[in-house]
Design an enzyme around this catalytic site. Structure first.
Site, PDB file in Angstrom:
ATOM      1  N   ASP A  38       0.818  -1.216   0.000  1.00 10.63           N
ATOM      2  CA  ASP A  38       0.000   0.000   0.000  1.00 10.63           C
ATOM      3  C   ASP A  38       0.851   1.265   0.000  1.00 10.63           C
ATOM      4  OD1 ASP A  38       0.979  -0.431   2.541  1.00 10.63           O
ATOM      5  OD2 ASP A  38      -0.957  -0.779   3.473  1.00 10.63           O
TER       6      ASP A  38
ATOM      7  N   HIS B  66      -7.090  -4.849   9.984  1.00  6.34           N
ATOM      8  CA  HIS B  66      -6.778  -4.630   8.561  1.00  6.34           C
ATOM      9  C   HIS B  66      -5.495  -5.336   8.142  1.00  6.34           C
ATOM     10  CE1 HIS B  66      -4.558  -0.604   9.601  1.00  6.34           C
ATOM     11  NE2 HIS B  66      -3.683  -1.564   9.494  1.00  6.34           N
TER      12      HIS B  66
ATOM     13  N   GLU C 196      -9.571  -1.886   5.302  1.00  4.57           N
ATOM     14  CA  GLU C 196     -10.206  -1.592   6.588  1.00  4.57           C
ATOM     15  C   GLU C 196     -11.519  -2.367   6.734  1.00  4.57           C
ATOM     16  OE1 GLU C 196      -8.473  -0.102   8.659  1.00  4.57           O
ATOM     17  OE2 GLU C 196      -7.740   1.869   8.069  1.00  4.57           O
TER      18      GLU C 196
ATOM     19  N   ASP D 178      -7.542  -2.847  14.046  1.00  2.41           N
ATOM     20  CA  ASP D 178      -8.915  -3.124  13.596  1.00  2.41           C
ATOM     21  C   ASP D 178      -8.966  -4.341  12.666  1.00  2.41           C
ATOM     22  OD1 ASP D 178      -7.746  -2.186  11.299  1.00  2.41           O
ATOM     23  OD2 ASP D 178      -9.050  -0.444  11.054  1.00  2.41           O
TER      24      ASP D 178
HETATM   25  P1  PGA Z   1       2.295  -1.934  12.850  1.00  2.00           P
HETATM   26  O1  PGA Z   1       1.089  -1.782  11.838  1.00  2.00           O
HETATM   27  O2  PGA Z   1       3.154  -3.011  12.298  1.00  2.00           O
HETATM   28  O3  PGA Z   1       2.975  -0.588  12.830  1.00  2.00           O
HETATM   29  O4  PGA Z   1       1.708  -2.280  14.162  1.00  2.00           O
HETATM   30  C1  PGA Z   1       0.491  -2.911  11.305  1.00  2.00           C
HETATM   31  C2  PGA Z   1      -0.608  -2.501  10.366  1.00  2.00           C
HETATM   32  O5  PGA Z   1      -1.240  -1.460  10.606  1.00  2.00           O
HETATM   33  O6  PGA Z   1      -0.840  -3.225   9.389  1.00  2.00           O
END
Ligand code: PGA
Length: 237
Positions: A66, A137, A142, A135
């Site tokens: 992304d 994702h 999302e 959440d």
């Molecule tokens: P993080 O984020 O590795 O910084 O915890 C994971 C994500 O949001 O996919």
């Protein structure tokens, strides 16, 4: 497969071992890569082993999940920049073989189509690395009413914006509100998927994704339908 580790370092080393095995078995491997803090330990290990001559990335290609919309490529928090700073600039990968969606594309729909074609032409990643959002994702898919197949333009959830504010001087107003993300179809087209999480804050959502109900409200739960997922959890960050 599911494996639990005491420490984040142990988990990262294990993930690195799997990636290195993949690249050593097929020098032209396609790696699906992720940003965020979770894969940093893995990337550190890959850099170390590349320097030690234990793995050669010169023929490897990569596809990232992304990119934020509206950030210059050179912005310290753009995902292109994140990947250059945290991995690509420190290993012998050919930067022309690395793919990140263009968050500044004038025609976002065209960019999404172009990115899907990149994924399709590769036949999906050989290994896809994933973190998981609070959440649920994966990429920036999302919680919503459906699993989106293709690359798409999305609005970030408030919880994601809050979680990512730490990278933007803790200022929510500086966090981009939209992004381009590989779809669930693109992620699921990977031959193998490694999903990692660590620490108390991620425990519940990780377990929901791994063994809970399969629902687009927890996008990572779709991975239960994939035939080769490695679920890695470290107790300590
Ligand atoms: P993080 O984020 O590795 O910084 O915890 C994971 C994500 O949001 O996919």
């Amino acid at each position: 497969m599911y494996r639990k580790f005491n420490t984040y370092t142990e988990m990262s080393e294990y993930a690195a071992k799997l990636v290195i095995e993949q690249v050593n078995n097929n020098s032209q491997s396609v790696l699906g890569l992720a940003t965020g803090s979770t894969p940093l330990g893995l990337y550190q290990k890959l850099i170390e082993e590349n320097r030690n001559g234990k793995v050669d990335f010169s023929k490897v290609s990569s596809i990232n999940l992304d990119e934020y919309c509206g950030l210059e490529k050179t912005h310290s928090q753009s995902y292109r920049n994140f990947m250059n700073n945290n991995l690509f600039d420190h290993i012998n990968i050919d930067i022309r073989k690395t793919n990140v969606p263009n968050g500044l594309a004038e025609d976002i729909d065209e960019e999404c189509k172009r990115y899907d074609k990149v994924i399709e032409d590769f036949g999906g990643a050989d290994i896809q690395i994933l973190g998981i959002g609070l959440d649920g994702h994966i990429g920036f898919n999302e919680p919503c009413e459906e699993f989106k197949k293709g690359t798409s333009y999305i609005k970030l959830d408030e919880s994601t914006i809050e979680a990512n504010a730490r990278f933007f001087d803790n200022d929510i107003s500086k966090v981009p509100t939209h992004a381009i993300t590989m779809g669930i179809g693109g992620i699921m087209s990977a031959k193998k998927i490694i999903i990692m999480a660590s620490g108390d804050k991620k425990r519940d959502i990780f377990e929901k994704a791994r063994i809970g109900k399969i629902t687009p409200q927890v996008q990572a739960s779709i991975l239960q339908f994939h035939k080769d997922v490695v679920w890695l959890f470290a107790e300590k960050n």
